[in-house]
Design a protein around this motif. Structure first.
Motif, PDB file in Angstrom:
ATOM      1  N   UNK A  23     -46.058  -6.440  14.921  1.00 35.91           N
ATOM      2  CA  UNK A  23     -45.830  -7.511  13.957  1.00 35.91           C
ATOM      3  C   UNK A  23     -44.775  -7.208  12.928  1.00 35.91           C
ATOM      4  N   UNK A  24     -44.123  -6.047  13.032  1.00 37.29           N
ATOM      5  CA  UNK A  24     -43.049  -5.693  12.114  1.00 37.29           C
ATOM      6  C   UNK A  24     -41.780  -5.375  12.889  1.00 37.29           C
ATOM      7  N   UNK A  25     -40.664  -5.319  12.170  1.00 38.74           N
ATOM      8  CA  UNK A  25     -39.393  -4.904  12.763  1.00 38.74           C
ATOM      9  C   UNK A  25     -38.739  -3.883  11.854  1.00 38.74           C
ATOM     10  N   UNK A  26     -37.802  -3.141  12.409  1.00 39.48           N
ATOM     11  CA  UNK A  26     -37.028  -2.162  11.659  1.00 39.48           C
ATOM     12  C   UNK A  26     -35.553  -2.495  11.783  1.00 39.48           C
ATOM     13  N   UNK A  27     -34.865  -2.567  10.665  1.00 39.90           N
ATOM     14  CA  UNK A  27     -33.420  -2.799  10.668  1.00 39.90           C
ATOM     15  C   UNK A  27     -32.668  -1.538  11.072  1.00 39.90           C
ATOM     16  N   UNK A  28     -31.497  -1.701  11.704  1.00 40.15           N
ATOM     17  CA  UNK A  28     -30.845  -2.956  12.063  1.00 40.15           C
ATOM     18  C   UNK A  28     -31.482  -3.618  13.281  1.00 40.15           C
ATOM     19  N   UNK A  29     -31.449  -4.944  13.310  1.00 35.83           N
ATOM     20  CA  UNK A  29     -32.009  -5.646  14.463  1.00 35.83           C
ATOM     21  C   UNK A  29     -31.099  -5.514  15.682  1.00 35.83           C
ATOM     22  N   UNK A  30     -29.812  -5.307  15.452  1.00 31.91           N
ATOM     23  CA  UNK A  30     -28.887  -4.894  16.522  1.00 31.91           C
ATOM     24  C   UNK A  30     -28.087  -3.728  15.966  1.00 31.91           C
TER      25      UNK A  30
ATOM     26  N   UNK B 245     -17.881   4.701  11.970  1.00 33.41           N
ATOM     27  CA  UNK B 245     -17.572   4.887  13.387  1.00 33.41           C
ATOM     28  C   UNK B 245     -18.438   4.028  14.292  1.00 33.41           C
ATOM     29  N   UNK B 246     -19.672   3.732  13.866  1.00 28.76           N
ATOM     30  CA  UNK B 246     -20.553   2.884  14.663  1.00 28.76           C
ATOM     31  C   UNK B 246     -20.215   1.402  14.532  1.00 28.76           C
ATOM     32  N   UNK B 247     -19.383   1.049  13.575  1.00 29.65           N
ATOM     33  CA  UNK B 247     -19.032  -0.346  13.359  1.00 29.65           C
ATOM     34  C   UNK B 247     -19.972  -1.017  12.378  1.00 29.65           C
ATOM     35  N   UNK B 248     -19.994  -2.332  12.440  1.00 35.08           N
ATOM     36  CA  UNK B 248     -20.758  -3.154  11.495  1.00 35.08           C
ATOM     37  C   UNK B 248     -21.997  -3.682  12.208  1.00 35.08           C
ATOM     38  N   UNK B 249     -23.127  -3.052  11.915  1.00 37.71           N
ATOM     39  CA  UNK B 249     -24.363  -3.335  12.637  1.00 37.71           C
ATOM     40  C   UNK B 249     -25.132  -4.447  11.925  1.00 37.71           C
ATOM     41  N   UNK B 250     -26.071  -5.084  12.640  1.00 45.02           N
ATOM     42  CA  UNK B 250     -26.673  -6.337  12.187  1.00 45.02           C
ATOM     43  C   UNK B 250     -28.069  -6.106  11.602  1.00 45.02           C
ATOM     44  N   UNK B 251     -28.255  -6.569  10.376  1.00 49.01           N
ATOM     45  CA  UNK B 251     -29.540  -6.497   9.679  1.00 49.01           C
ATOM     46  C   UNK B 251     -30.092  -7.909   9.473  1.00 49.01           C
ATOM     47  N   UNK B 252     -31.407  -7.978   9.261  1.00 45.28           N
ATOM     48  CA  UNK B 252     -32.085  -9.229   8.940  1.00 45.28           C
ATOM     49  C   UNK B 252     -32.900  -9.026   7.678  1.00 45.28           C
TER      50      UNK B 252
END
Length: 567
Positions: free
Chosen positions: A32-39, A305-312
C-alpha cells in the motif's frame, strides 16, 4: 543463433500482454506504499494527464488511465508515451515522434547525420482535450511544434509547426471553459539571449496557430526565481494557475502562481523545495487530479549521470495553494494513490530480441537510417558498422548507437552478441555513453580480434579516445566461401554500474566495470573502472555501438542475441 521464426510467432501474443517487473528498481512496495523515484530513469521534464482507456483495454479502470511524456532531445524515436493506472506502476506504450523532422525537409536535413546532442525536443506538455491528446514542445532552434492523436499508444500526427522562430521552449496550452486556447512558454537564453521570463499568448481555438501577441506574465530576473522555465498551465476554481520551476536545475524549487486572468498579474509561492531532505531540486512536472479527489504532482530530480528521474508527491490544496509533498518537502515513502488496480509493472529493460520490431526501451542517438540496423527473423537485432572518418577522434558523432536509459543506481547488463567482420578496423560491443564514455568492444586486426576498452573524457569537446588492449581472441567461426568471407566472434559482454557514494545528495559517483565471457557462465573482469557522466541534457545511456573506419569495405555487423538487466 538460438531462436526460430516459429518461436517468434508463438511468443508475439505473450509479449503483447506480458507485464514487465524490473529486478533492479520497483517503486511499488506491495504493502500500500511506494518509494520514490517512481521511475528511476531519465524521463526529463515529465508531464502527465488523465485520459481515456487504451483501445481494447479491459474494463474497470475508467478515470484511471494516466499518460506521461518527457523530453527526448535528439534521440529517436522521440516523445516517449508511458501509461499507468495508479501513477506508480508505469509502462512504455509507444512514441509520439519518429525522426526529427520528417515533413520539414530543411529541418530534417539539420538532424540527419551526426547527432545534434541536446537539441530537438525540449520539455513537452501533454493534454487531453475534447477526445484528443495533444503534445506541444519547443525546439529552441526552430519554434513550437504540436502532435496529436486519439490513441496515445498508436500513431500520432506528423509534427505541425505552430510558431516559427528561435528561443521558444517549454510550451504548454490551456483550453479555457469558453473554448479559447492560450499558450505559455519559457525562453532559452542560449538562443534568445534572455531568459527567466514566462509569456502567454492566445492561440486559435484548435491550437494550431497564434492569434495574439505574447505578454510577459512573470519575470524572475534579478530574484531568487531566476531560471523560471518549464511552465504548466491549468485552471481551477476560477483561478488561472501556472506551475513552474525556478532557481536552477540541480538546486531549484517549484513555484505555483495564480491570477484571475490568463495574462496576470500573478501572485506566486514556493510549493515544493528540498528542505531537509536529500532530494535536490525537486521541480518541473505536471499536476493531476484523480477521480478519487486526490491531487498529485509528478516531477523530476536531477541525479547528474543518472539523468532526471521521476518522483511523485501528494498535493494539498486546503490553504488555497498546491502545497506539495509533506508540508512542501518531497516524500520518499508514502501511501499509494487510490486505484482499483494493484498490478505491478515497470518500464522494460531486458530484451530477448524475439519480436520483428525494436523494443520500446531503445532509442537511437540521432535520426534513424535503416542502414543503422534492423530486426532479423533469427531472434537477433543487427547493427551494421557505421563508417567513421579515417581521422576520427571519438564516437561523439556516431548516430547509430542503440541505447537505453539507466534503470537504477546499481545494476548489471549482460549481452550475448556475435560480431561479424569483413575488414580490418571494424568493431562492435557494449557502451556507456555520455559526455564521457567507455566501451567494451571487439575489433578485427588481421585474422584475429582484439578485446578493447575504449574510453573518452570530454568527448563533446573533441578529445581523443584511449585504447586499452585486454585480450587477443581467435575467431569462433569463419565463413567457408571465397567471396568476401567474414570472420565471427561469439562473446558475452557485461557492464556493471555501482554507486560508490550512495548517500550523496546527487546520487554519488556511479562507476562502470566491464567483464566478458566465452560461455556465459564464467566471466573475467577486465579494463579500468570508469566514472559515468551524463550526456548533453540527458543522463548517461547504455547499449550497443558498431563502427568502422574502412570507407570502401563492405559493412560488418553486430548481432545482439539478448541483453538482460539484473541486480
Amino acid at each position: 543463433m538460438k531462436k526460430t521464426t516459429l518461436l517468434i510467432t508463438l511468443l508475439l501474443p505473450m509479449l503483447a500482454t506480458a507485464q514487465y517487473r524490473s529486478q533492479v528498481w520497483c517503486p511499488d512496495n506491495s504493502n500500500g506504499t511506494f518509494t520514490n523515484p517512481v521511475i528511476n530513469a531519465d524521463y526529463s521534464d515529465p508531464d502527465v494527464c488523465v485520459g481515456a482507456p487504451l483501445p481494447n483495454a479491459p474494463a474497470g479502470h475508467d478515470g484511471e488511465d494516466y499518460y506521461m511524456t518527457a523530453s527526448s532531445f535528439q534521440c529517436t524515436p522521440g516523445l516517449p508515451i508511458l501509461h499507468s493506472h495508479d501513477l506508480i506502476n508505469w509502462e512504455i506504450v509507444g512514441y509520439a515522434l519518429g525522426n526529427l523532422y520528417e515533413g520539414y525537409p530543411e529541418l530534417l536535413a539539420h538532424f540527419d547525420g551526426a547527432p545534434q546532442h541536446g537539441n530537438g525536443v525540449w520539455a513537452p506538455s501533454l493534454r487531453y482535450h475534447d477526445g484528443w491528446y495533444y503534445i506541444y514542445w519547443g525546439d529552441p532552434d526552430f519554434g513550437v511544434f504540436m502532435v496529436k492523436t486519439q490513441n496515445p499508444a498508436g500513431k500520432w500526427t506528423e509534427p505541425l509547426c505552430v510558431i516559427r522562430g528561435e528561443g521558444y521552449i517549454d510550451t504548454c496550452p490551456l483550453w479555457d471553459d469558453d473554448g479559447r486556447c492560450y499558450l505559455v512558454n519559457g525562453w532559452a537564453n542560449s538562443r534568445a539571449k534572455y531568459a527567466s521570463v514566462l509569456t502567454v499568448r492566445e492561440m486559435s481555438n484548435d491550437g494550431t496557430h497564434p492569434i495574439g501577441q505574447p505578454v510577459i506574465v512573470f519575470d524572475g530576473n534579478g530574484t531568487a526565481n531566476r531560471t523560471c522555465e518549464g511552465p504548466k498551465f491549468y485552471k481551477r476554481d476560477g483561478w488561472y494557475w501556472i506551475m513552474c520551476p525556478a532557481g536552477g536545475v540541480p538546486e531549484g524549487f517549484q513555484l505555483a502562481m495564480r491570477s484571475r486572468s490568463p495574462y496576470g498579474p500573478y501572485e506566486h509561492k514556493i510549493v515544493l523545495s528540498q528542505g531537509k531532505t536529500n532530494i535536490n531540486g525537486p521541480h518541473q512536472g505536471g499536476w493531476v487530479h484523480t477521480k478519487y479527489g486526490e491531487d498529485w504532482f509528478l516531477h523530476f530530480q536531477d541525479k547528474e549521470a543518472y539523468g532526471r528521474v521521476v518522483h511523485l508527491n501528494p498535493v494539498d490544496w486546503s490553504s488555497g495553494w498546491p502545497i506539495m509533498g509533506r508540508k512542501g518537502e518531497p516524500v520518499i515513502t508514502y501511501p499509494k494513490p487510490k486505484a482499483s488496480s494493484a498490478v505491478i509493472v515497470n518500464p522494460v529493460e531486458s530484451d530477448e530480441f524475439n519480436a520483428p520490431t525494436l523494443g520500446l526501451q531503445w532509442q537511437w542517438h540521432g535520426n534513424y537510417d535503416e542502414k543503422f540496423g534492423t530486426a532479423t527473423a533469427f531472434g537477433t537485432y543487427r547493427l551494421y558498422t557505421y563508417k567513421l572518418l579515417e581521422n576520427y577522434k571519438n564516437f561523439w558523432g556516431v548516430p547509430n548507437m542503440l541505447l537505453q536509459k539507466t534503470p537504477a543506481d546499481k545494476f548489471t547488463a549482460t549481452a550475448k552478441v556475435r560480431f561479424t567482420s569483413k575488414a580490418d578496423g571494424q568493431m562492435g560491443g557494449l557502451i556507456m555513453m555520455g559526455l564521457d564514455y567507455s566501451a567494451l568492444v571487439v575489433r578485427r586486426v588481421g585474422r584475429e580480434f582484439q578485446l578493447l576498452q575504449l574510453t573518452c573524457q570530454q568527448a563533446d569537446k573533441g578529445k581523443a579516445q584511449t585504447e586499452q588492449l585486454l585480450a587477443t581472441l581467435k575467431p569462433t567461426a569463419e565463413d567457408k566461401t571465397d567471396y568476401k568471407p567474414g570472420i565471427h566472434e561469439d562473446i558475452y559482454l557485461r557492464l556493471t554500474v555501482s554507486n560508490v557514494e550512495a548517500g550523496a545528495a546527487h546520487g554519488g559517483k556511479p562507476m562502470v566495470h566491464f567483464a566478458y565471457s566465452h560461455d556465459g557462465k564464467k566471466f573475467t573482469d577486465c579494463g579500468t573502472a570508469f566514472t559515468m557522466r551524463q550526456g548533453k541534457w540527458i543522463g548517461a545511456k547504455f547499449g550497443f555501438v558498431s563502427v568502422e573506419t574502412e570507407a570502401k569495405s563492405d559493412r560488418g555487423w553486430l548481432d545482439v542475441d539478448w541483453i538482460r538487466v539484473t541486480p
